[in-house]
Motif scaffolding. Structure first.
Motif, PDB file in Angstrom:
ATOM      1  N   UNK A 128      40.347 -17.429  15.352  1.00 34.69           N
ATOM      2  CA  UNK A 128      39.517 -17.613  16.545  1.00 34.69           C
ATOM      3  C   UNK A 128      39.071 -16.267  17.125  1.00 34.69           C
ATOM      4  N   UNK A 129      39.993 -15.308  17.068  1.00 29.90           N
ATOM      5  CA  UNK A 129      39.693 -13.988  17.633  1.00 29.90           C
ATOM      6  C   UNK A 129      38.692 -13.210  16.781  1.00 29.90           C
ATOM      7  N   UNK A 130      38.664 -13.495  15.484  1.00 35.46           N
ATOM      8  CA  UNK A 130      37.839 -12.702  14.581  1.00 35.46           C
ATOM      9  C   UNK A 130      36.455 -13.305  14.318  1.00 35.46           C
ATOM     10  N   UNK A 165      40.668 -10.043   7.719  1.00 38.30           N
ATOM     11  CA  UNK A 165      40.741 -10.489   9.118  1.00 38.30           C
ATOM     12  C   UNK A 165      42.015  -9.984   9.796  1.00 38.30           C
ATOM     13  N   UNK A 215      44.369 -15.945  15.392  1.00 37.60           N
ATOM     14  CA  UNK A 215      43.715 -14.805  14.762  1.00 37.60           C
ATOM     15  C   UNK A 215      42.309 -15.170  14.274  1.00 37.60           C
ATOM     16  N   UNK A 243      37.761  -4.345  16.533  1.00 34.63           N
ATOM     17  CA  UNK A 243      37.879  -5.524  15.669  1.00 34.63           C
ATOM     18  C   UNK A 243      39.308  -6.042  15.635  1.00 34.63           C
ATOM     19  N   UNK A 252      46.793 -22.159  21.232  1.00 31.82           N
ATOM     20  CA  UNK A 252      47.527 -21.732  20.041  1.00 31.82           C
ATOM     21  C   UNK A 252      48.706 -20.804  20.341  1.00 31.82           C
ATOM     22  N   UNK A 290      43.464  -8.174  19.567  1.00 30.35           N
ATOM     23  CA  UNK A 290      43.454  -9.614  19.794  1.00 30.35           C
ATOM     24  C   UNK A 290      43.274  -9.858  21.273  1.00 30.35           C
ATOM     25  N   UNK A 291      42.534 -10.895  21.610  1.00 27.77           N
ATOM     26  CA  UNK A 291      42.446 -11.218  23.024  1.00 27.77           C
ATOM     27  C   UNK A 291      43.742 -11.919  23.405  1.00 27.77           C
ATOM     28  N   UNK A 314      31.503 -12.504  10.938  1.00 30.66           N
ATOM     29  CA  UNK A 314      32.485 -11.427  11.116  1.00 30.66           C
ATOM     30  C   UNK A 314      31.729 -10.110  10.917  1.00 30.66           C
ATOM     31  N   UNK A 368      36.194 -20.020  15.865  1.00 37.84           N
ATOM     32  CA  UNK A 368      36.481 -20.364  17.266  1.00 37.84           C
ATOM     33  C   UNK A 368      35.933 -21.752  17.604  1.00 37.84           C
TER      34      UNK A 368
END
Lengths: 268, 268
Positions: free
Chosen positions: B113-115, B152, B111, A71, A88, A74-75, B176, B120
């Motif tokens: 977007x990643x979660x 998050x 962040x 979780x 971003x 981060x990508x 999430x 996203x």
């Protein structure tokens, strides 16, 4: 099979259990299903069950932690097939060793700041890097830089010995302790009599105490061979203080072994 | 102490070990140090040692994973005493329930977007939120929003039952999964005969299968009391289908218990 298969008669002396006092009982381990002798007995059934429960709990905790790690990762812009993750980003890192030909590695200031106190100082204090949005990293290849940034996002890296050394240097420079420890663990697993001396010198140079200690142990266990190696001669020339430390550790081990031997012979 | 302290004579029948064949041996568990009878024997010593090593390995893995979690956590703008972490944020979230008075919660698009796949879609598709840099979250208090955003960043939240329910709703809305599972686990630990019916209805409404199953189990174990409660009457009116499901589960349990009882009486 290390155990002798051995049949035991177990007789209870307890007066109140007369009816069951003599029984032909061979004990069988609940876990490995082998028979064993009383002198090889381990735990009672209750403790065996408890230990099993503890193991299950620990495994559940591991599963929970792994899910948390997934979780929290981060990508990064370096993830394959993740074209959108480049969005971003607000800073780029450039590997200066590879000249102008290597592409910049995009990243997020917030992440760099969170992972490294050096990046924090650089980016939060309105220094050149913060204004320009470009961080030049000297003496590093593009591949190492990519791997370094990828680790900052994911806590993962694909290592070989060279990459582990390069990343250890980076982690020392940018004070990324978690990465340094990751590289140290890897290098310790790769120690052998052939590379122990150079690894020792490298670990000394970059304050990698864990690797240094492990390498020193490896060296003093193979002193005769190590002192014949070319790298030994080089180190005697360039870093005699390091060689002295090795001999001091070797002597200390000899003294301890001798003392141990004496004490053993006394008890015999 | 559940165990009877019981002294055993253990006699080996093996012919080759005549000299040690009769020994007055009481077995003592290596783990709890209590004496035990052969019928309460658990493992041999070798398996005990192996189990101990496995436990140590699992504990080391847990330590490594915990360190990884600490490394991967990002400090959010909500961390106390972290005045600088507000920097580099590029979006704010606003809890619309609390009107204009509640302050915006700053965050990083990368962040969010990643979660969450919902964030996203919202932020990567040039929607209103992406252009304005403001995401309005409806039907949520400022406190819940803060806790949501904090989770998050850190995968941590301080929960009570109300907060767990509010966050579960948020996690469902923004997909999430990790947070949803976290809230579900918490709510399951808080289940009791008094709240089981309302928790069941809530879990049903928000697709929280884990909570739903646990609540249903709690309900059918206390059917008599549950059906006397005010919430029961309310649910019969508003969600009769849910009540039917409860009765179906209850009936199924009755049938299984009866079948189990029959089979037991047969074997007796």
């Amino acid at each position: 099979m290390r155990r002798t298969h051995h049949r035991c008669v177990i007789q209870s002396e307890s007066s109140e259990s007369g009816s069951e006092s003599v029984s032909d009982t061979s004990m069988r381990c609940i876990s490995c299903r082998e028979e064993y002798l009383p002198r090889d007995a381990g735990t009672c059934k209750e403790c065996y069950v408890e230990a099993g429960e503890t193991e299950e709990e620990l495994k559940r905790e591991i599963e929970d932690l792994k899910a948390k790690v997934t979780f929290l990762r981060l990508s990064s812009s370096l993830d394959h097939g993740n074209s959108s993750s480049r969005s971003f980003t607000d800073v780029v890192l450039i590997a200066s060793e590879d000249s102008a030909s290597s592409p910049p590695v995009p990243a997020h200031k917030a992440l760099l700041v969170s992972r490294s106190p050096v990046f924090r100082a650089m980016l939060e204090n309105e220094m050149e890097e913060s204004r320009s949005g470009t961080i030049k990293i000297s003496d590093i290849s593009y591949d190492t830089l990519r791997t370094f940034v990828y680790y900052l996002y994911t806590a993962e890296a694909c290592l070989d010995e060279q990459m582990a050394c390069d990343l250890l240097v980076m982690s020392e420079k940018y004070q990324v302790k978690h990465l340094k420890s990751y590289c140290e663990k890897f290098l310790v697993t790769k120690l052998n009599p052939d590379n122990s001396l150079m690894t020792y010198a490298f670990a000394h140079q970059h304050n990698a105490k864990h690797v240094r200690d492990a390498a020193l142990l490896q060296i003093i266990e193979n002193m005769e061979n190590v002192t014949k190696r070319e790298e030994y001669m080089e180190l005697v020339e360039k870093e005699p203080r390091l060689i002295v430390e090795i001999y001091e550790a070797y002597l200390s081990k000899q003294v301890n072994t001798a003392a141990g031997g004496t004490s053993t012979s006394k008890t015999c």
